[in-house]
Write a protein that holds these residues in place. Structure first.
Motif, PDB file in Angstrom:
ATOM      1  N   VAL A  64      39.494  43.077  42.917  1.00  0.00           N
ATOM      2  CA  VAL A  64      39.745  44.412  43.471  1.00  0.00           C
ATOM      3  C   VAL A  64      38.864  44.662  44.692  1.00  0.00           C
ATOM      4  O   VAL A  64      39.327  45.158  45.727  1.00  0.00           O
ATOM      5  N   VAL A  65      37.579  44.324  44.588  1.00  0.00           N
ATOM      6  CA  VAL A  65      36.646  44.573  45.696  1.00  0.00           C
ATOM      7  C   VAL A  65      37.065  43.796  46.944  1.00  0.00           C
ATOM      8  O   VAL A  65      37.128  44.345  48.056  1.00  0.00           O
ATOM      9  N   ILE A  66      37.368  42.503  46.779  1.00  0.00           N
ATOM     10  CA  ILE A  66      37.755  41.687  47.941  1.00  0.00           C
ATOM     11  C   ILE A  66      39.104  42.154  48.490  1.00  0.00           C
ATOM     12  O   ILE A  66      39.321  42.187  49.708  1.00  0.00           O
ATOM     13  N   SER A  67      40.016  42.546  47.601  1.00  0.00           N
ATOM     14  CA  SER A  67      41.323  43.035  48.041  1.00  0.00           C
ATOM     15  C   SER A  67      41.183  44.321  48.840  1.00  0.00           C
ATOM     16  O   SER A  67      41.848  44.504  49.877  1.00  0.00           O
ATOM     17  N   LEU A  68      40.312  45.226  48.395  1.00  0.00           N
ATOM     18  CA  LEU A  68      40.088  46.463  49.144  1.00  0.00           C
ATOM     19  C   LEU A  68      39.476  46.171  50.510  1.00  0.00           C
ATOM     20  O   LEU A  68      39.803  46.829  51.501  1.00  0.00           O
ATOM     21  N   ALA A  69      38.590  45.173  50.551  1.00  0.00           N
ATOM     22  CA  ALA A  69      38.038  44.768  51.852  1.00  0.00           C
ATOM     23  C   ALA A  69      39.146  44.221  52.744  1.00  0.00           C
ATOM     24  O   ALA A  69      39.180  44.495  53.953  1.00  0.00           O
ATOM     25  N   LEU A  81      43.690  40.590  50.903  1.00  0.00           N
ATOM     26  CA  LEU A  81      44.573  41.362  50.025  1.00  0.00           C
ATOM     27  C   LEU A  81      44.890  40.624  48.737  1.00  0.00           C
ATOM     28  O   LEU A  81      44.904  41.208  47.652  1.00  0.00           O
ATOM     29  N   HIS A  82      45.148  39.342  48.836  1.00  0.00           N
ATOM     30  CA  HIS A  82      45.665  38.607  47.684  1.00  0.00           C
ATOM     31  C   HIS A  82      44.580  38.032  46.787  1.00  0.00           C
ATOM     32  O   HIS A  82      44.880  37.259  45.874  1.00  0.00           O
ATOM     33  N   ALA A  83      43.336  38.451  47.009  1.00  0.00           N
ATOM     34  CA  ALA A  83      42.299  38.154  46.020  1.00  0.00           C
ATOM     35  C   ALA A  83      42.653  38.808  44.688  1.00  0.00           C
ATOM     36  O   ALA A  83      42.266  38.322  43.619  1.00  0.00           O
ATOM     37  N   LEU A  84      43.403  39.893  44.750  1.00  0.00           N
ATOM     38  CA  LEU A  84      43.825  40.624  43.558  1.00  0.00           C
ATOM     39  C   LEU A  84      44.659  39.729  42.633  1.00  0.00           C
ATOM     40  O   LEU A  84      44.670  39.926  41.409  1.00  0.00           O
ATOM     41  N   GLN A  85      45.376  38.764  43.210  1.00  0.00           N
ATOM     42  CA  GLN A  85      46.142  37.815  42.399  1.00  0.00           C
ATOM     43  C   GLN A  85      45.379  36.514  42.162  1.00  0.00           C
ATOM     44  O   GLN A  85      45.407  35.951  41.071  1.00  0.00           O
ATOM     45  N   VAL A  86      44.681  36.042  43.183  1.00  0.00           N
ATOM     46  CA  VAL A  86      44.082  34.709  43.111  1.00  0.00           C
ATOM     47  C   VAL A  86      42.979  34.627  42.056  1.00  0.00           C
ATOM     48  O   VAL A  86      42.966  33.696  41.232  1.00  0.00           O
ATOM     49  N   LEU A  87      42.063  35.570  42.035  1.00  0.00           N
ATOM     50  CA  LEU A  87      40.921  35.467  41.117  1.00  0.00           C
ATOM     51  C   LEU A  87      41.330  35.594  39.647  1.00  0.00           C
ATOM     52  O   LEU A  87      40.858  34.813  38.815  1.00  0.00           O
ATOM     53  N   PRO A  88      42.202  36.546  39.274  1.00  0.00           N
ATOM     54  CA  PRO A  88      42.680  36.520  37.883  1.00  0.00           C
ATOM     55  C   PRO A  88      43.414  35.220  37.538  1.00  0.00           C
ATOM     56  O   PRO A  88      43.301  34.727  36.411  1.00  0.00           O
ATOM     57  N   LEU A  89      44.138  34.651  38.494  1.00  0.00           N
ATOM     58  CA  LEU A  89      44.802  33.365  38.229  1.00  0.00           C
ATOM     59  C   LEU A  89      43.786  32.254  38.017  1.00  0.00           C
ATOM     60  O   LEU A  89      44.003  31.346  37.211  1.00  0.00           O
ATOM     61  N   VAL A  90      42.662  32.316  38.735  1.00  0.00           N
ATOM     62  CA  VAL A  90      41.589  31.350  38.511  1.00  0.00           C
ATOM     63  C   VAL A  90      41.071  31.468  37.079  1.00  0.00           C
ATOM     64  O   VAL A  90      40.869  30.468  36.380  1.00  0.00           O
ATOM     65  N   ALA A  91      40.866  32.713  36.622  1.00  0.00           N
ATOM     66  CA  ALA A  91      40.387  32.933  35.255  1.00  0.00           C
ATOM     67  C   ALA A  91      41.392  32.416  34.227  1.00  0.00           C
ATOM     68  O   ALA A  91      41.011  31.777  33.236  1.00  0.00           O
TER      69      ALA A  91
END
Length: 314
Positions: free
Chosen positions: A137-142, A204-214
């Motif tokens: 969320v933080v990276i996506s907001l950035a 923007l797409h950190a919102l998808q990438v990081l949960p997918l990493v988890a």
């Protein structure tokens, strides 16, 4: 969004009009795909909640009604007219449409933050995911915030404003050259100048990438014992977030220097190599420490138990 993406593809076939060197339906296609990913992620995040579900439902509804719908409607409306949707102040209508998009973007930023905060406050079993969501969320907001850099006047526009001229265009996504130069396929990112849209997209797409990493680490943990510990997976998620934030900053820095993504100079390549080395080293250390700890635990667990008589003899 999926229907609009399909309609936009058909638009490529039946509508030969171009805008800034690209088909007029390219932007609705790109934004519909991006918003589809965002909507799926938003629905998934809300689905993770055990508390405040009704509040999150309303926040999601406001996000769709106040951000996604006005934004994509404005983009599609201007594409159908064959005029730019962003930075366009040519007429009173164009100015109003652009302001509506700006207001919707502000609301989308705030709603994403609110949903992220409430989802983070939930209790989860998986610690890695509990870190992946807020960091994403933080990276996506950035990444969203980078969009506001595009609305600032270019040096030429600033000079015209200083002379009291009325501008038809205010802001740009390109740095070092006017918008509309040669671009990459599909994305349309500039190949002859810096392009702020690259960092905007990546962030923007950190919102998808990081949960997918988890999720990926959790699946791999079923086969790799070294990933079995939640602390190890959490550390790897944090390491991945550091790398992703670094990548976003790197492509933003590259664009601000007027350099196209596909033409990096030695300085950019050196910074990229340094980032890869840091992230790789971090991952290696995390996995190595986990392996050592598991080996020690297995060794201690494998020691033969002392006979009770020997203990009594002491």
């Amino acid at each position: 969004m999926a229907v609009l993406a399909a309609v936009s593809v058909m638009g490529f076939v039946v509508d030969e009009r171009t805008l800034l060197g690209q088909g007029v339906w390219l932007k609705p296609f790109k934004f519909s795909v991006s918003f589809a990913l965002y909507a799926i992620t938003l629905a998934w995040m809300i689905g993770q909640a055990a508390r405040w579900r009704r509040t999150l439902w309303w926040l999601g509804t406001v996000t769709v009604g106040g951000f996604i719908a006005p934004e994509i409607t404005a983009i599609t409306f201007q594409a159908a007219r064959g005029v730019p949707s962003h930075f366009n102040l040519s007429t009173g209508l164009d100015d109003t449409v652009f302001k509506i998009m700006g207001g919707a973007a502000y609301l989308g930023w705030l709603m994403t933050l609110a949903v992220g905060v409430l989802v983070v406050a939930q209790r989860r079993v998986d610690r890695a995911m509990a870190w992946a969501i807020p960091l994403g969320v933080v990276i996506s907001l950035a990444g969203m915030s980078i969009g506001y850099l595009m609305t600032a006047p270019t040096p030429d526009q600033a000079q015209e404003l200083a002379r009291g001229l009325r501008l038809a265009t205010l802001g740009a996504h390109s740095v070092g050259a006017p918008d509309g130069g040669p671009g990459m396929p599909v994305t349309g990112w500039e190949t002859g100048a810096g392009d702020l849209r690259v960092a905007h997209f990546v962030g923007l797409h950190a919102l998808q990438v990081l949960p997918l990493v988890a999720v990926g680490l959790r699946l791999l943990s079923r086969r790799l014992d070294v990933l079995a510990g939640s602390a190890t997976r959490t550390a790897l998620v944090i390491n991945a977030a550091f790398g992703y934030a670094g990548l976003t900053a790197l492509v933003l820095w590259q664009a601000r220097r007027g350099q196209a993504l596909v033409h990096p100079d030695a300085l950019t390549l050196g910074a990229a190599a340094g980032l890869v080395a840091l992230v790789s080293a971090g991952a290696a250390v995390i996995v190595g420490v986990s392996a050592i700890r598991r080996a020690r635990s297995a060794g201690l667990g494998g020691l033969p138990a002392r006979p009770a008589g020997a203990l009594a003899g002491r």
